[in-house]
Write a protein that holds these residues in place. Structure first.
Motif, PDB file in Angstrom:
ATOM      1  N   GLU A 251       0.832  -1.207   0.000  1.00  0.00           N
ATOM      2  CA  GLU A 251       0.000   0.000   0.000  1.00  0.00           C
ATOM      3  C   GLU A 251       0.865   1.255   0.000  1.00  0.00           C
ATOM      4  O   GLU A 251       0.578   2.225  -0.722  1.00  0.00           O
ATOM      5  CB  GLU A 251      -0.941   0.019   1.203  1.00  0.00           C
ATOM      6  CG  GLU A 251      -1.778   1.296   1.255  1.00  0.00           C
ATOM      7  CD  GLU A 251      -2.929   1.257   2.238  1.00  0.00           C
ATOM      8  OE1 GLU A 251      -3.743   2.207   2.211  1.00  0.00           O
ATOM      9  OE2 GLU A 251      -3.036   0.291   3.006  1.00  0.00           O
ATOM     10  N   ALA A 262      -6.520  -1.121  -2.540  1.00  0.00           N
ATOM     11  CA  ALA A 262      -7.421  -1.411  -1.423  1.00  0.00           C
ATOM     12  C   ALA A 262      -7.315  -2.883  -1.072  1.00  0.00           C
ATOM     13  O   ALA A 262      -7.326  -3.746  -1.956  1.00  0.00           O
ATOM     14  CB  ALA A 262      -8.875  -1.071  -1.769  1.00  0.00           C
ATOM     15  N   SER A 321     -14.311   2.738  -0.546  1.00  0.00           N
ATOM     16  CA  SER A 321     -13.127   2.261   0.186  1.00  0.00           C
ATOM     17  C   SER A 321     -12.945   3.063   1.475  1.00  0.00           C
ATOM     18  O   SER A 321     -13.242   4.261   1.531  1.00  0.00           O
ATOM     19  CB  SER A 321     -11.884   2.393  -0.681  1.00  0.00           C
ATOM     20  OG  SER A 321     -11.936   1.492  -1.775  1.00  0.00           O
ATOM     21  N   LYS A 323     -10.524   4.014   5.026  1.00  0.00           N
ATOM     22  CA  LYS A 323      -9.236   4.055   5.700  1.00  0.00           C
ATOM     23  C   LYS A 323      -9.408   3.457   7.092  1.00  0.00           C
ATOM     24  O   LYS A 323     -10.255   3.902   7.872  1.00  0.00           O
ATOM     25  CB  LYS A 323      -8.740   5.496   5.822  1.00  0.00           C
ATOM     26  CG  LYS A 323      -8.455   6.191   4.499  1.00  0.00           C
ATOM     27  CD  LYS A 323      -7.152   5.725   3.900  1.00  0.00           C
ATOM     28  CE  LYS A 323      -6.811   6.554   2.662  1.00  0.00           C
ATOM     29  NZ  LYS A 323      -5.537   6.095   2.054  1.00  0.00           N
ATOM     30  N   THR A 324      -8.637   2.443   7.408  1.00  0.00           N
ATOM     31  CA  THR A 324      -8.680   1.818   8.730  1.00  0.00           C
ATOM     32  C   THR A 324      -7.260   1.838   9.312  1.00  0.00           C
ATOM     33  O   THR A 324      -6.289   2.039   8.582  1.00  0.00           O
ATOM     34  CB  THR A 324      -9.174   0.362   8.655  1.00  0.00           C
ATOM     35  OG1 THR A 324      -8.115  -0.456   8.126  1.00  0.00           O
ATOM     36  CG2 THR A 324     -10.411   0.235   7.787  1.00  0.00           C
ATOM     37  N   GLY A 327      -4.995  -0.282   7.287  1.00  0.00           N
ATOM     38  CA  GLY A 327      -4.835  -0.044   5.855  1.00  0.00           C
ATOM     39  C   GLY A 327      -6.143   0.299   5.171  1.00  0.00           C
ATOM     40  O   GLY A 327      -7.222   0.242   5.771  1.00  0.00           O
ATOM     41  N   THR A 328      -6.054   0.681   3.907  1.00  0.00           N
ATOM     42  CA  THR A 328      -7.241   1.003   3.112  1.00  0.00           C
ATOM     43  C   THR A 328      -7.913  -0.283   2.671  1.00  0.00           C
ATOM     44  O   THR A 328      -7.257  -1.201   2.160  1.00  0.00           O
ATOM     45  CB  THR A 328      -6.845   1.826   1.869  1.00  0.00           C
ATOM     46  OG1 THR A 328      -6.169   3.009   2.292  1.00  0.00           O
ATOM     47  CG2 THR A 328      -8.080   2.203   1.060  1.00  0.00           C
TER      48      THR A 328
END
Length: 362
Positions: A251, A262, A321, A323-324, A327-328
């Motif tokens: 990523e 993603a 999608s 954002k966490t 990661g995305t």
């Protein structure tokens, strides 16, 4: 109770699918299908002017039975309900007449409506369910691929799928056509086609002052049955690093090159629902670049890989999608679709996403 029941084998000779002249095709199918029932005498199939196009005259144990037939070019719930109203009007003037709906292809939802209204149906391949005057006739499974594929293209082509993702992701929102088209990145004409297809299935909320799904769960379930993540270009890869390390490194490299990225499938599900465990990563990448994979410590393998990289069949997979901290990830709807048909524990992970992430947003 039925005194005579007849199940017609689905392995019977398939009837050619010709929709150019629906009325003549309907006559031919009626004659071939009903003529094969041993305890029925098919007296005639003739024109029936008015709301119903055909009248079928049958004899069973010396007693006459009449069936009024409404023929439509489409077999979705909307048209089945219209046909029921037509047949009911016809029956009002001729008590005892049994109503039959015919179309090239009849959907499961349409079949349910007809059964509830005590009407029969038959498609142009001879699949049918008829229940009248103590008689029950059923045929299932005769192929009708042309009509199904043409019908599905309206909803599940890449551009149509973009509209579905928007509607399912924001299922509570009422959309105006222009807003929906802009959000999905498709033309107004494409959005209108999707709207028409949804209306045919009675999947739109008729009370809403715009576009909103009446039953998002049914829409998603049907889409999942038709979807296969392998429509993307799939590359099986291997990395000596852990899946989480590999995903984070890839990523970062994609972000530096401006390449869409993603995490998908189990990788996405584990970020959305920590209860999901996985050993094999999955991610969408906007481009396959050998030098990028090499920099991330990833190499392609024929089998035994621990990460799948997907080149999207359409950029719509990136819609929603998120954002966490890990990661995305693909949006919950896309994550569900990619998992639902995945071998192994995909269905279990998909159910986790549906129940705990998607449904609460509806």
């Amino acid at each position: 109770m039925f005194s005579s029941i007849y199940y017609i084998s689905a392995n019977a000779e398939n009837m050619a699918n010709n929709e150019k002249d629906p009325l003549n095709r309907a006559k031919k199918v009626l004659k071939e299908t009903l003529g094969a029932v041993p305890f029925l005498e098919l007296v005639s199939v003739k024109a029936y002017p008015g709301d119903a196009e055909l009248l079928v005259e049958l004899k069973y144990k010396g007693r006459r039975s009449d069936c009024a037939v409404a023929v439509k070019s489409l077999g979705q719930p909307k048209y089945a309900r219209e046909a029921v109203y037509q047949l009911e009007r016809r029956a009002a003037g001729r008590p005892g007449v049994y109503g039959i709906f015919m179309a090239p292809y009849i959907s499961e939802g349409a079949g349910t409506i007809l059964a509830e209204k005590k009407a029969g149906y038959m498609d142009f391949s001879g699949n049918c369910r008829l229940a009248f005057d103590g008689i029950y006739i059923e045929r299932k499974g005769a192929p009708n691929a042309f009509a199904v594929k043409r019908d599905l293209r309206k909803l599940y082509s890449p551009k149509a799928a973009r509209v579905l993702r928007v509607l399912l992701t924001g299922a509570r929102r009422v959309w105006k056509m222009a807003q929906l088209s802009a959000e999905a990145g498709v033309s107004l004409g494409q959005t209108a086609n999707v709207k028409a297809a949804l209306a045919e299935r009675e999947w739109l909320d008729a009370s809403a002052p715009g576009l909103r799904l009446a039953d998002p769960a049914a829409v998603l379930a049907q889409w999942a049955r038709e979807y296969d993540f392998r429509k993307n270009i799939v590359r099986e890869c291997y990395s000596v690093k852990s899946p989480a390390e590999t995903e984070a490194g890839l990523e970062e490299l994609c972000a530096g090159k401006g390449i869409p990225f993603a995490l998908a499938g189990f990788s996405a599900a584990a970020r959305l629902r920590p209860a999901v465990r996985y050993q094999r990563g999955m991610a969408y990448v906007g481009e396959f670049r050998p030098e990028l994979l090499a920099a991330a410590g990833i190499k392609e393998v024929e089998s035994g890989g621990n990460i799948l990289l997907l080149l999207p069949y359409d950029a719509g997979v990136f819609y929603g999608s998120l954002k966490t901290p890990g990661g995305t990830v693909t949006g919950a709807v896309q994550t569900y679709l990619d998992l639902a048909g995945y071998k192994g524990r995909g269905e279990e992970a998909a159910a986790e996403i549906l129940e705990h992430v998607i449904k609460p947003s509806w």
